[in-house]
Design a protein around this motif. Sequence first.
Motif, PDB file in Angstrom:
ATOM      1  N   CYS A 265       1.499 -11.959  -3.130  1.00  0.00           N
ATOM      2  CA  CYS A 265       2.488 -12.033  -4.220  1.00  0.00           C
ATOM      3  C   CYS A 265       2.277 -10.882  -5.207  1.00  0.00           C
ATOM      4  O   CYS A 265       3.242 -10.294  -5.706  1.00  0.00           O
ATOM      5  CB  CYS A 265       2.381 -13.368  -4.957  1.00  0.00           C
ATOM      6  SG  CYS A 265       3.255 -14.713  -4.116  1.00  0.00           S
ATOM      7  N   GLN A 266       1.005 -10.587  -5.476  1.00  0.00           N
ATOM      8  CA  GLN A 266       0.708  -9.500  -6.428  1.00  0.00           C
ATOM      9  C   GLN A 266       1.175  -8.151  -5.889  1.00  0.00           C
ATOM     10  O   GLN A 266       1.785  -7.357  -6.603  1.00  0.00           O
ATOM     11  CB  GLN A 266      -0.785  -9.460  -6.732  1.00  0.00           C
ATOM     12  CG  GLN A 266      -1.212 -10.564  -7.677  1.00  0.00           C
ATOM     13  CD  GLN A 266      -2.720 -10.634  -7.854  1.00  0.00           C
ATOM     14  OE1 GLN A 266      -3.441  -9.727  -7.422  1.00  0.00           O
ATOM     15  NE2 GLN A 266      -3.194 -11.704  -8.462  1.00  0.00           N
ATOM     16  N   LEU A 267       0.890  -7.937  -4.601  1.00  0.00           N
ATOM     17  CA  LEU A 267       1.319  -6.676  -3.985  1.00  0.00           C
ATOM     18  C   LEU A 267       2.844  -6.576  -4.008  1.00  0.00           C
ATOM     19  O   LEU A 267       3.411  -5.523  -4.286  1.00  0.00           O
ATOM     20  CB  LEU A 267       0.844  -6.603  -2.532  1.00  0.00           C
ATOM     21  CG  LEU A 267      -0.631  -6.284  -2.307  1.00  0.00           C
ATOM     22  CD1 LEU A 267      -0.991  -6.466  -0.832  1.00  0.00           C
ATOM     23  CD2 LEU A 267      -0.944  -4.858  -2.752  1.00  0.00           C
ATOM     24  N   PHE A 268       3.488  -7.722  -3.710  1.00  0.00           N
ATOM     25  CA  PHE A 268       4.953  -7.708  -3.664  1.00  0.00           C
ATOM     26  C   PHE A 268       5.535  -7.387  -5.032  1.00  0.00           C
ATOM     27  O   PHE A 268       6.445  -6.566  -5.165  1.00  0.00           O
ATOM     28  CB  PHE A 268       5.495  -9.051  -3.159  1.00  0.00           C
ATOM     29  CG  PHE A 268       6.984  -9.037  -2.982  1.00  0.00           C
ATOM     30  CD1 PHE A 268       7.550  -8.396  -1.889  1.00  0.00           C
ATOM     31  CD2 PHE A 268       7.828  -9.601  -3.914  1.00  0.00           C
ATOM     32  CE1 PHE A 268       8.920  -8.334  -1.718  1.00  0.00           C
ATOM     33  CE2 PHE A 268       9.205  -9.542  -3.766  1.00  0.00           C
ATOM     34  CZ  PHE A 268       9.750  -8.919  -2.664  1.00  0.00           C
ATOM     35  N   ARG A 269       4.955  -8.027  -6.054  1.00  0.00           N
ATOM     36  CA  ARG A 269       5.467  -7.800  -7.398  1.00  0.00           C
ATOM     37  C   ARG A 269       5.264  -6.353  -7.843  1.00  0.00           C
ATOM     38  O   ARG A 269       6.058  -5.791  -8.576  1.00  0.00           O
ATOM     39  CB  ARG A 269       4.821  -8.769  -8.380  1.00  0.00           C
ATOM     40  CG  ARG A 269       5.762  -9.131  -9.486  1.00  0.00           C
ATOM     41  CD  ARG A 269       5.307 -10.250 -10.392  1.00  0.00           C
ATOM     42  NE  ARG A 269       3.887 -10.402 -10.474  1.00  0.00           N
ATOM     43  CZ  ARG A 269       3.260 -11.575 -10.372  1.00  0.00           C
ATOM     44  NH1 ARG A 269       3.957 -12.655 -10.157  1.00  0.00           N
ATOM     45  NH2 ARG A 269       1.964 -11.656 -10.473  1.00  0.00           N
ATOM     46  N   ALA A 270       4.155  -5.768  -7.373  1.00  0.00           N
ATOM     47  CA  ALA A 270       3.881  -4.371  -7.739  1.00  0.00           C
ATOM     48  C   ALA A 270       4.726  -3.392  -6.915  1.00  0.00           C
ATOM     49  O   ALA A 270       4.652  -2.184  -7.099  1.00  0.00           O
ATOM     50  CB  ALA A 270       2.400  -4.083  -7.540  1.00  0.00           C
ATOM     51  N   GLY A 271       5.502  -3.942  -5.975  1.00  0.00           N
ATOM     52  CA  GLY A 271       6.346  -3.081  -5.144  1.00  0.00           C
ATOM     53  C   GLY A 271       5.555  -2.321  -4.096  1.00  0.00           C
ATOM     54  O   GLY A 271       5.976  -1.267  -3.632  1.00  0.00           O
ATOM     55  N   SER A 272       4.370  -2.843  -3.726  1.00  0.00           N
ATOM     56  CA  SER A 272       3.556  -2.097  -2.760  1.00  0.00           C
ATOM     57  C   SER A 272       3.051  -2.991  -1.622  1.00  0.00           C
ATOM     58  O   SER A 272       1.974  -2.758  -1.087  1.00  0.00           O
ATOM     59  CB  SER A 272       2.375  -1.435  -3.491  1.00  0.00           C
ATOM     60  OG  SER A 272       1.674  -2.401  -4.248  1.00  0.00           O
ATOM     61  N   HIS A 273       3.821  -4.022  -1.273  1.00  0.00           N
ATOM     62  CA  HIS A 273       3.393  -4.864  -0.146  1.00  0.00           C
ATOM     63  C   HIS A 273       3.578  -4.095   1.159  1.00  0.00           C
ATOM     64  O   HIS A 273       4.684  -3.642   1.457  1.00  0.00           O
ATOM     65  CB  HIS A 273       4.213  -6.166  -0.121  1.00  0.00           C
ATOM     66  CG  HIS A 273       3.557  -7.229   0.698  1.00  0.00           C
ATOM     67  ND1 HIS A 273       3.342  -7.099   2.052  1.00  0.00           N
ATOM     68  CD2 HIS A 273       3.030  -8.429   0.348  1.00  0.00           C
ATOM     69  CE1 HIS A 273       2.729  -8.185   2.498  1.00  0.00           C
ATOM     70  NE2 HIS A 273       2.520  -9.006   1.486  1.00  0.00           N
ATOM     71  N   PRO A 274       2.504  -3.942   1.945  1.00  0.00           N
ATOM     72  CA  PRO A 274       2.619  -3.097   3.137  1.00  0.00           C
ATOM     73  C   PRO A 274       3.465  -3.714   4.252  1.00  0.00           C
ATOM     74  O   PRO A 274       3.851  -3.015   5.185  1.00  0.00           O
ATOM     75  CB  PRO A 274       1.157  -2.943   3.598  1.00  0.00           C
ATOM     76  CG  PRO A 274       0.450  -4.141   3.051  1.00  0.00           C
ATOM     77  CD  PRO A 274       1.155  -4.492   1.774  1.00  0.00           C
ATOM     78  N   ASP A 275       3.775  -5.010   4.162  1.00  0.00           N
ATOM     79  CA  ASP A 275       4.576  -5.637   5.217  1.00  0.00           C
ATOM     80  C   ASP A 275       6.010  -5.905   4.773  1.00  0.00           C
ATOM     81  O   ASP A 275       6.731  -6.671   5.394  1.00  0.00           O
ATOM     82  CB  ASP A 275       3.915  -6.948   5.682  1.00  0.00           C
ATOM     83  CG  ASP A 275       2.519  -6.680   6.228  1.00  0.00           C
ATOM     84  OD1 ASP A 275       2.376  -5.725   7.018  1.00  0.00           O
ATOM     85  OD2 ASP A 275       1.573  -7.387   5.820  1.00  0.00           O
TER      86      ASP A 275
END
Length: 329
Positions: free
Chosen positions: A68-78
């Motif tokens: 969720c954190q990666l997604f919110r930061a706009g950097s989720h690799p998947d």
Amino acid sequence: MVLNLYPWLLPDYEKIRQTFLNGRGHHALLLRSESGIGTEQLAKATANLLLCQHINAAQKACGQCHSCQLFRAGSHPDFYLLAPIENKDIGVDQVREISEKVSQHAQQGGNKVVYLQGAERLTENAANALLKTLEEPRPQTYFLLQSDISAALPATIYSRCQPWVIHCPSTQKAAQWLMEECTASAQDIAIALRINYGRVLSARDCLQGEMLQKRLILFTQFWRFYQRKDPLELLPHFDKEIIFQQLDWLISFLSDALKARLNISQHWLNTDFSKAVNQFAERQSAASLLRAYRIMQNIRSDLATINGVNQELILLDGLSKLLINKETA
Ligand SMILES: [Zn+2]
């Protein structure tokens, strides 16, 4: 915490969420809607739900996990975004690149999500390449396609997706929301909603960007242009940043004037300018108004499709035609 959703998107989001929680989630959703109502947000909330690794007790994305954190930061690799680049159609190479990436293992060990923005902008080859990927769904791989409701999609793509029509909020709900968002008067809110065809976020941008004021100035100058017959005088009042908006205003003004001329009193857009529209219409024939309307539409489509030609030149040429039209009518 889930991404904050606009209130009118919540019912559709809930329905989509339920399909996934009940194990009936489709691997390819097609979200169809008008632009300017925030459907991007719905797509992103759905992606977040699919990527979260700790769906919480309320069965919502937790907002806390690494995913969720990666997604919110706009950097989720998947999470992969497939969209027009520099307003060009989505090409086959873009689709192949994403297909290649999603054929590999998820880097976070969970789901992979491809968000295709502007599905109607796929070239034929790109659509065919995407079709192959959609026809052979891979485990834990989801596609969220978003397209304009009025745009046609290849039937083959359409048939592989689960379609969702995302509706505009009612005028009343939209007005209520705008009342809380903006400092504008109820009257201006009603006008902004009407001239933006109920697209609530476009209406908000219109109010916040003082577009009603800009529209008033443009209408006044357009009127003056018809009296003084000098395109060079009107030209500086077009603003590159909002030129399509401005042309849409003028097109709707001429359309209303034509209705006035033909004694059609329904479906006017510029009811706040009805006096000016009527006066404008009185001075011209219906044929002349129809020609003017078509000329403005041609200017708009030329500006949208012809690259590399000076914008001012297209405008000047079109405005000059309006004057010839007027004198011979
Ligand atoms: Zn989470």
